[in-house]
Design an enzyme around this catalytic site. Structure first.
Site, short mmCIF file in Angstrom:
data_model
loop_
_atom_site.label_atom_id
_atom_site.label_comp_id
_atom_site.label_asym_id
_atom_site.label_seq_id
_atom_site.Cartn_x
_atom_site.Cartn_y
_atom_site.Cartn_z
CE1 TYR A 143 -3.45 -3.13 -0.18
CE2 TYR A 143 -3.39 -3.11 2.44
CZ TYR A 143 -4.04 -3.31 1.41
OH TYR A 143 -5.35 -3.99 1.11
CE LYS A 194 1.80 -18.31 -2.46
NZ LYS A 194 0.91 -19.13 -2.23
CG ASP A 226 -1.02 -20.32 -0.32
OD1 ASP A 226 -1.13 -20.11 0.32
OD2 ASP A 226 -1.37 -20.78 -1.35
CG ASP A 250 -6.96 -4.67 3.72
OD1 ASP A 250 -7.95 -4.91 4.40
OD2 ASP A 250 -6.58 -4.02 2.60
CG ASP A 254 -12.08 -7.29 6.75
OD1 ASP A 254 -11.95 -6.42 7.42
OD2 ASP A 254 -11.81 -6.78 5.62
#
Length: 362
Positions: A143, A194, A226, A250, A254
């Site tokens: 970001y 990752k 993942d 992020d 959620d």
């Protein structure tokens, strides 16, 4: 002895002013009970700030936040501002607030409340007892990395670019927050990356692994993002504390939130090294129900409790609020997002009044 705190309120957009009003009333009641004096000051952010000043985060708002002991934020954004350029949208105000206060650590709890266990979309045996804390890095990663933008190639084709980047020091400081949080919880930390395909994740894993030597009482594990997403749905009770980067955090925070059945019940904290922290519910501004007295204020109230605990070191007052929320739910009081058969449907203001009644009686 009375403890005095200056609190900046950022009601923002949509349902923000409604749920903020409930949280402030709750803080006033708890303040009287525990000899805490709050001085509230209000500032603009998000769409409300755009309408008033043309900016999603006016400099005066950031100054007000810096000149406080903690910041309580409600919600920002809405359809009204979706067509603006990215740097002028309400979300840019939130990113600017985090960067301006140096808030690099986001704490997102996902705890199953016994009274709401049947609201989860997963089976009771899968989610019962889940208590997860996601520690997300906030001011680095994709970001904020450079270069970023939409560029034109030599052939005239447009190409979008974002850069995922982390320095060793950025990884180490979020790692310390996560290890220390795990020490206070179940003593287990899962670092999510990752590293099988991303060099930035390889560095992340190396630094977290090295840092673990300083925390021998914490059991460290690693998981690819993942697989972590899959495991959160398959067997969430295996997790205690999770630490990960900005983008992965992020998404995973959620996903963890929805294990509880309603994102409308969950608070969060964003912390830095020295500046005041920002405490906010994880849900959005819900413009479709704004002004209709339908919003669930409990995530905002629980964010105020996190502010007391993590921002002001007033854990007894925080406990009082959290127990009050459990008692209100135990009575069967519900807002529309968490309603179930044979429960009492309340609006935003009525839910706040019910909670205050419980808090004053305790």
């Amino acid at each position: 002895m009375t403890h005095n705190y200056r609190i900046t309120l950022l009601p923002g957009d949509g349902i923000g002013p409604e749920i903020m009003a409930v949280a402030v009333d709750v803080l006033k009641v708890v303040g009287k009970k525990f000899d805490i004096q709050f001085e509230f000051q209000e500032a603009l952010i998000g769409g409300a700030a755009i309408d008033a000043t043309g900016e999603p985060l006016p400099g005066s708002s950031l100054d007000t936040c810096r000149n406080s002991d903690a910041v309580l934020l409600a919600a920002i954004g809405g359809y009204k501002w979706d067509s603006l350029a990215s740097h002028l949208r309400p979300e840019a105000g939130l990113l600017g607030l985090r960067a301006g206060l140096g808030l690099f650590a986001n704490l997102r709890p996902a705890k199953i409340l016994p009274q709401l266990i049947d609201a989860s979309s997963l089976k009771r045996e899968v989610v019962e007892g889940v208590d997860i804390l996601v520690v997300r890095e906030l001011t680095g990663g994709i970001y904020f990395g450079k270069p970023k933008g939409i560029f034109e190639t030599e052939t005239g084709e447009k190409r979008g670019v974002n850069t995922m980047a982390y320095t060793e020091s950025e990884i180490e400081r979020i790692g310390r927050v996560a290890f220390e949080a795990a020490q206070k919880r179940g003593g287990k930390l899962c670092s999510v990356d990752k590293a099988n395909v991303l060099e930035v994740s390889q560095l992340w894993r190396d630094r977290i692994t090295k840092l673990a030597q300083e925390y021998p009482d914490v059991e460290l594990s690693h998981m690819y993002v993942d697989n972590a997403a899959m495991q959160l749905l398959r067997a969430p009770k295996q997790f205690d504390t999770i630490v990960t980067g900005n983008l992965f955090g992020d998404i995973l925070s959620d996903a963890a939130a929805m294990l509880t059945g309603s994102i409308g019940m969950l608070p969060s904290a964003s912390l830095g090294a020295s500046n005041p922290g920002v405490f906010e519910p994880v849900h959005g501004s819900a413009p479709d129900i704004a002004g209709q007295d339908k919003a669930n204020p409990l995530a905002q109230v629980l964010s105020a409790a996190m502010m007391l605990r993590y921002g002001l070191n007033e854990s007894t007052a925080a406990d009082h609020i959290e127990q009050g929320v459990l008692e209100v739910l135990q009575r069967g009081d519900r807002t529309g997002d968490i309603i179930s058969p044979d429960m009492n449907l309340l609006g935003c203001r009525a839910m706040g009044q019910a909670l205050i009644q419980v808090l004053e009686a305790k």
